[in-house]
Design an enzyme around this catalytic site. Structure first.
Site, PDB file in Angstrom:
ATOM      1  N   GLY A 276     -18.248   0.698 -23.575  1.00 10.16           N
ATOM      2  CA  GLY A 276     -17.041   0.820 -24.402  1.00 10.16           C
ATOM      3  C   GLY A 276     -16.767  -0.536 -25.023  1.00 10.16           C
ATOM      4  O   GLY A 276     -17.021  -0.798 -26.196  1.00 10.16           O
ATOM      5  N   CYS A 339      11.629  -7.251 -24.312  1.00 12.82           N
ATOM      6  CA  CYS A 339      12.513  -7.891 -23.330  1.00 12.82           C
ATOM      7  C   CYS A 339      11.919  -7.845 -21.932  1.00 12.82           C
ATOM      8  O   CYS A 339      12.391  -7.108 -21.055  1.00 12.82           O
ATOM      9  CB  CYS A 339      13.868  -7.199 -23.364  1.00 12.82           C
ATOM     10  SG  CYS A 339      14.629  -7.457 -24.944  1.00 12.82           S
ATOM     11  N   TYR A 367      -9.587  -1.337 -25.610  1.00 12.63           N
ATOM     12  CA  TYR A 367      -8.410  -1.339 -24.738  1.00 12.63           C
ATOM     13  C   TYR A 367      -7.232  -2.074 -25.390  1.00 12.63           C
ATOM     14  O   TYR A 367      -6.435  -2.714 -24.716  1.00 12.63           O
ATOM     15  CB  TYR A 367      -8.757  -1.945 -23.365  1.00 12.63           C
ATOM     16  CG  TYR A 367      -9.982  -1.274 -22.752  1.00 12.63           C
ATOM     17  CD1 TYR A 367      -9.924   0.050 -22.339  1.00 12.63           C
ATOM     18  CD2 TYR A 367     -11.202  -1.946 -22.647  1.00 12.63           C
ATOM     19  CE1 TYR A 367     -11.047   0.684 -21.819  1.00 12.63           C
ATOM     20  CE2 TYR A 367     -12.330  -1.308 -22.134  1.00 12.63           C
ATOM     21  CZ  TYR A 367     -12.237  -0.001 -21.726  1.00 12.63           C
ATOM     22  OH  TYR A 367     -13.351   0.634 -21.217  1.00 12.63           O
TER      23      TYR A 367
END
Ligand code: LLP
Length: 412
Positions: A276, A339, A367
């Site tokens: 991948g 945050c 990813y």
């Protein structure tokens, strides 16, 4: 090697000046280079000198259907781990006989969908899964091709969260005695056929020694399986090859394949690999704008919801300014607007940057987008594919409508 490079002090993807993309589509935005993806596939394919092979791209690393299409056109198969990934592969009209289904938690619906579409193989990860697939096969009067994913009990190195082939990890079947017991069982089953032996030891692997041990393990286990009467058609060594995120050195697909071909020279099965990251990792970047400078912080408009890897694995991605300028470099902590104190994209990153500059977070193809979320009600970034001197939006930036699409307002 990739196709992101400076020309006259400005960063290009192939023939496209990335400022142009930032201007047209805004930031944050993922940009992929088609040529880089194609190059990596060619490197894998050409690495096989002696053995018949199939490269099953690991869909989870970058699953946009336009990207999958590029890989299909290069004759790749697909390694999938969910019904959604199966549907993606079928949506682009992949030959189902090039799809292998891994994963420890396949549901009844996912198994049935795989059976009905006659995929190449289910890589079975437990005894219970084997019985479940057999039951569904029998209820539907089918004979289903399966492989056993065994756990070779090797430590692939790298981050704890992405090791998969050690004793005690949730993946694969061990010990080998259990694998052989299941091989006997499958041999006698009317509804299952054992056609492969598979494993996957981890991700971002920088050391070929663990692959060598795995290849030796798979050979020894295949020799034992021969004695159970089953005729294996493929040996699948999974994915996991590491890539350089900074200046680190990692082995090439060619080095990997030559070890596999050497260790498995006496076996006749086709070799399957499931890469991948090593296909799509450095084929993608995340463009982001410097919104504010505050002390030693560069506050940018991309955040951990866009690229989770630094917050989750302490991963280090190199970051380049689209305008090349190495004078007046300073050390920055690059943070996003979310945050959370862990919303840090890079620490002590040395570069020249001013408010309004556009930066490229490198090696974000694998990813990256696929792990993004809507946390803090941030819309997901668009994905743009560059092909030589052209570019196409392959996923639009989300809108507020997308954010609340499935929500139900009690006031309506
Ligand atoms: N095959 C199986 C069964 C896998 O579980 C994986 C990845 C692959 C192939 C592809 O591995 P690759 O060639 O991409 O290393 N989110 C993490 C990586 C998780 C990998 C999960 N499995 C990261 O961002 O580093």
């Amino acid at each position: 090697m990739d196709y992101f490079l400076y020309k006259n002090g400005e960063l290009f993807c192939e023939e496209i000046n990335l400022q142009e993309i930032a201007k047209e589509f805004g930031t944050p935005a993922y940009v992929y280079s088609k040529k880089t993806i194609e190059r990596h596939i060619n490197v894998y394919k050409n690495a096989f000198q002696k053995k018949d092979s199939l490269i099953c791209f690991s869909v989870k690393s970058l699953s946009n259907i336009s990207i999958l299409n590029i890989l299909k056109e290069k004759d790749c198969g697909f390694d999938i781990v969910s019904g959604g990934e199966l549907q993606r592969a079928l949506h682009i009209k992949t030959n189902p006989k090039k799809i292998i289904f891994s994963g420890v938690g396949k549901s009844n619906e996912e198994i049935l969908k795989g059976i009905n579409n006659e995929i190449l193989s289910f890589n079975i990860e437990s005894e219970s899964e084997l019985f479940r697939i057999e039951k569904i096969a029998s209820e539907n009067n089918k004979v289903v091709d399966v492989a056993i994913r065994f756990n070779p009990e090797v430590d692939s190195g790298g981050h704890e969260y992405i090791k998969t082939g050690r004793k005690g990890d949730k993946f694969g079947i061990s010990p080998n005695d259990l694998v052989l017991k299941l091989s006997h069982y499958i041999y006698n089953s009317k509804h299952l056929r054992l056609i492969g032996l598979a494993c996957h030891i981890g991700s971002q692997i920088g050391d070929l020694e663990s692959y060598k041990l795995t290849a030796i393990n798979i050979r020894q286990l295949a020799e034992e399986i021969d004695k159970t009467g089953n005729e294996l058609k493929f040996l699948d060594l999974g994915g996991g090859l590491g890539i350089p995120y900074n200046s680190d050195k990692t082995p090439s697909p060619k080095d990997l394949v030559s070890i596999i071909e050497e260790e498995l020279k006496d076996r006749n099965e086709k070799i399957i690999l499931e890469p991948g990251r090593s296909i799509t990792g450095n084929a993608g970047i995340l463009l982001t704008k410097v919104e504010y400078i505050k002390d030693n912080f560069l506050v940018v408009d991309a955040a951990m919801n866009d690229l989770l890897r630094p917050a989750l694995y302490d991963a280090k991605h190199d970051i380049w300014n689209l305008k090349q300028n190495d004078s007046d470099n300073k050390k920055w902590t690059i943070v996003g607007p979310v945050c959370e104190s862990s919303d840090i994209l890079a620490k002590d990153h040395e570069m020249n940057a001013s408010e309004g500059d556009i930066l490229a977070i490198k090696t974000a193809g694998a990813y990256g987008f696929v792990m993004s979320s809507n946390y803090n009600s941030r819309v997901r970034a668009p994905e743009i594919l560059v092909d030589n001197n052209q570019y196409t939006v392959i996923r639009k930036r989300e809108s507020f409508k997308d954010l609340i699409r499935n929500e139900v307002s009690l006031n309506d």
